[in-house]
Design an enzyme around this catalytic site. Structure first.
Site, PDB file in Angstrom:
ATOM      1  N   HIS A 266       5.401  -3.408  -8.007  1.00 52.33           N
ATOM      2  CA  HIS A 266       4.881  -2.054  -7.882  1.00 52.33           C
ATOM      3  C   HIS A 266       5.885  -1.242  -7.087  1.00 52.33           C
ATOM      4  CE1 HIS A 266       2.254   1.312  -7.105  1.00 52.33           C
ATOM      5  NE2 HIS A 266       1.340   0.795  -7.899  1.00 52.33           N
TER       6      HIS A 266
ATOM      7  N   ARG B 191       1.505   9.630  -6.630  1.00 50.65           N
ATOM      8  CA  ARG B 191       2.597  10.287  -7.353  1.00 50.65           C
ATOM      9  C   ARG B 191       2.024  11.212  -8.433  1.00 50.65           C
ATOM     10  NH1 ARG B 191       5.308   5.595  -9.580  1.00 50.65           N
ATOM     11  NH2 ARG B 191       3.815   4.313  -8.456  1.00 50.65           N
TER      12      ARG B 191
END
Lengths: 545, 234
Positions: A322, A342
């Site tokens: 990740h 994000r």
């Protein structure tokens, strides 16, 4: 800015980051083409490092390259000596044994129970103590009118580097909206817009918003609701009792499993006409030496016992890192920062205050670009430990959404975790670096969760084929529920006509014999059950370890 | 991290140990050589498996926290509660409730024993106030009760400290499920999409993609048009 929660050495680059905010607010980062992505992966993704994988010398995948740490557990004996087990004394005789009580296992139990099967759920820790509970972002499904299962298919397949099993993804994207409805009707509290519509966010690699979230506690919400329903249905449950070996009949059909009571060390014999493995992944083996976002129990137990019983694995040469793992403070190393930060506008920024990739590419691409930025280009932010990370500019979320408390309200869990260390992520960024997150492959399944062994099913992270060599964000939640349900439905039909014979451990004897013939010896036995975090100074002075 | 700079004393299961300052309770016990089989979960403050009670020195106050999120402090005496027993309350969330307090009293009789002491709020590692969400639920303020309890990790520390023997986290669980299912309106487009799926509407399209050549799929993948990311301003 108020007093910074970061050590002085890290604060220099904070000024650069603040200076570029105005520019970054309107900056448009290009998406990568497939060709560009493939080149980046080959050069920088850990999957392509020589030392990440090695050839396995025994079993169904003999000769293929699999994750190194997993091979260690496959090329060794089980923790049970078959000669010392009395299988005539049966502790539990059930229709379906479900192993593992995360999202997939509890779902399978509920569906099998609802369809009339006598179910036993056995798990290593407590019900719900699993990776599911840690999923922050949400669940992907094409529920919006402008979305479709076809679009979801293309995103998932390309994201998986076109290695997924197409029949299995077809099942995934088709069932996904039904799963969202199922969860909603069980009482899961999805985020909604003021008009009552479900609120959707992006996850990397998806072309459209299709992540259904429950703040940053999505997996916790799904898991606690399912657990509550499981308790309400009064299905049989044994906790702190992991599966340590499968049992097969003389035709090679799955006929049950051995459980180990962790408190008494007693072996329990479970006779079952079908077994659904939902034991999760291998994050706590720390493949390629990375930290992990994973739950304490993620030690590949299901892979090991299924492999020894003759089930083949798929895509176990590929691990998901990740991109946004916590890198500071060290106490939180590797813990997950959800991708939806994000999606809501947090930029990834190097020591010069610059972005270097579109923040919503697939996870393998993002992780590889972070490693390149730090190791290849020397643009990492230094920590007092002589390591280097990248900033995730979380305050940008409030700026870009125009909602001053967006981080505080939508990401309360993350805010809380950093507050403990004096870092206010509403006002300061988070230092990140890739962390092991997901086992892309696993025991190969078909669209009904069937494995190579009759009567043995796999669902969720332990299974392989769904996600190919890279999973898209929010597709794991879809996976566990879709294949938890599908495996249970198929198993319920299967047990009606299954002529399962007497359970035995002969396959373990045969495996051990092969190990001996090949002179494969090891100090460890498997499954591992728990990761090994003992300091060597303590181990050197302790007895029996 | 150089953890060995400064050792501080803690007391666990009756023993004094010296552990590095700056560790959490969980990493400190592992540093000593303890191997967890109970009371350890996500290790990130997200699962509620490592509930812990402790006192510090001569202080009368009993503190509560998660072992993975609580730093060791000098003189701390601690015990972990890996498992909190809760009464099994069987219920359905399919019936509209007209009298909230009556229903809650039937399902969770201890609810009438709340004396408003606030011990639950002081114990909560998530800084929630069970006393407030239980009160909201009794008034039938379903949304408020659901929102106020949403960040609950189900660790059970509130129930462990409750003087009235309530099980606040279980009450909240019921309230949220009921609110999410029956109080909220189900979006029509979700029902429509579900019916489309059940009628098999998308099967041919997905099947066609599944049989398309890899070369063509790669072209389609690169040619995707993305929904605008900047439209996140709800």
């Amino acid at each position: 800015m108020a007093v910074s929660g970061y050590p002085p050495i890290m604060q220099e680059s904070l000024r650069m980051l603040e200076q570029t905010r105005a520019f970054r607010a309107t900056q448009i980062m290009p998406r990568m083409t497939l060709a560009e992505r493939e080149e980046l992966l080959r050069e920088w993704h850990p999957d392509y490092r020589e030392e990440s994988n090695r050839e396995v010398k025994i079993g169904p995948n003999k000769g293929q390259r699999l994750a190194n740490r997993l091979v260690d557990l496959l090329e060794t004996r089980g923790i049970v000596d078959p000669a010392k087990v009395n299988l005539d004394r049966v502790d539990y005789d059930v229709d379906i044994l479900v192993a593992g009580a995360g999202g997939a296992g509890v779902t399978a139990s509920l569906i099998a129970h609802e369809n009339g099967a006598k179910v036993l759920l056995a798990t290593k820790l407590r019900i719900g103590d699993a990776n599911t509970i840690m999923a922050e972002g949400g669940i992907a499904a094409a529920t919006r009118p402008e979305d479709s299962p076809e679009k979801h298919f293309l995103d998932t397949y390309g994201g998986g580097r076109f290695s997924n099993k197409v029949d299995v993804i077809s099942a995934l994207v088709n069932d996904a909206p039904l799963i969202v409805e199922w969860l909603r009707d069980l009482g899961c509290m999805f985020d909604v817009q003021p008009n009552g519509d479900l609120m959707m966010t992006f996850a990397g690699g998806h072309q459209i918003r299709r992540t259904h979230s429950c703040k940053d506690l999505s997996g916790m919400e799904f898991m606690r609701v399912l657990r509550d329903e499981f308790v309400n249905q009064q299905i049989d449950l044994i906790e702190f009792s992991p599966v340590v070996e499968l049992l097969l009949d003389d035709q090679g059909r799955c006929a049950g499993a051995l459980l180990l009571n962790l408190d008494t060390n007693e072996l329990l014999v479970v006779k079952a006409k079908a077994v659904i493995l939902a034991t999760g992944g291998m994050g706590r083996l720390h493949p390629s030496n990375f930290p992990t976002t994973n739950h304490y129990g993620a030690t590949a137990d299901g892979l090991v016992v299924a492999y020894r019983a003759g089930a083949n694995l798929l895509h176990m040469d590929s691990v998901q890192f990740h991109p946004t793992g916590t890198f500071w403070p060290p106490q939180s190393l590797g813990l997950l920062i959800t991708e939806t930060m994000r999606a809501w506008g947090a930029h990834m920024v190097n020591k010069n205050g610059d972005r270097f990739i579109h923040e919503l590419e697939t996870r393998d691409t993002e992780a590889a670009s972070l490693i390149r930025e730090v190791q290849g280009r020397g643009n990492g932010i230094p920590t007092p430990d002589n390591t280097y990370g990248i900033w995730l500019d979380t305050p940008m979320i409030n700026i870009l959404t125009g909602i001053p408390d967006k981080v505080a309200t939508h990401f309360a869990g993350i805010v809380h975790r950093f507050n403990l260390y004096g870092i206010d992520v509403n006002a300061e960024p988070i230092l990140i670096y890739p962390t092991q997150h997901y086992q892309n492959g696993g025991v190969e399944i078909d669209p009904d969760g069937c494995t190579a062994i009759e009567g043995l099913y796999a669902a969720g992270e332990v299974s392989g084929g769904v996600q190919g060599r890279n999973r898209l964000g929010s597709n794991s939640m879809t996976d566990i529920f879709v294949f938890g349900q599908r495996s249970a439905r198929h198993a319920v039909d299967y047990i009606k006509k299954a002529a399962t014979g007497a359970p035995s451990l002969r396959h373990v004897d045969a495996y051990n014999k092969q190990l001996e013939e090949m002179n494969l010896r090891s100090d460890i036995s498997s499954p591992l059950l728990f990761p090994d975090y003992m300091r060597k100074e303590v181990r050197a002075r302790s007895v029996g370890r | 991290m150089n953890v060995e700079e400064k050792l501080i004393p803690i007391y666990y299961l009756g023993q004094r140990y010296d552990v590095p300052a700056g560790l959490t309770i969980m990493t400190a016990l592992e540093w000593l050589g303890y191997v967890y089989t109970h009371g350890c979960g996500c290790r990130g403050g997200a699962c509620g498996a490592c509930s812990t009670m402790y006192r510090v020195g001569g202080d009368y106050k009993l503190h509560a926290g998660l072992a993975c999120q609580t730093m060791v402090v000098p003189g701390m005496t601690l015990v972990q509660i890996p498992y909190y027993p809760r009464p099994v309350t069987k219920y359905s969330i399919d019936e509209k409730i007209t009298d909230p307090s009556q229903v809650l009293l039937r399902l969770f009789p201890a609810i009438q024993k709340c004396v408003g002491c606030g011990a639950c709020a002081r114990a909560c590692p998530q800084n929630l106030r069970p006393i407030d969400y239980v009160a909201a639920a009794l008034r039938g303020q379903w949304q408020a009760a659901a929102d106020l309890s949403f960040d609950c990790l189900m660790c059970g520390l509130c129930a462990a400290r409750c003087t009235g023997e309530l099980v606040p986290h279980s009450i909240a669980m019921f309230v949220r499920r009921y609110y999410a299912k029956l109080v909220r309106i189900k979006p029509q487009y979700l029902v429509d999409r579900s019916n489309e799926i059940k009628s098999g509407k998308f099967v041919p399209g997905v099947k066609q993609l599944a049989t398309t050549s890899l070369e063509e799929l790669r072209r389609l993948y690169d040619a995707r048009s993305f929904e605008n990311v900047d439209g996140n301003k709800h």
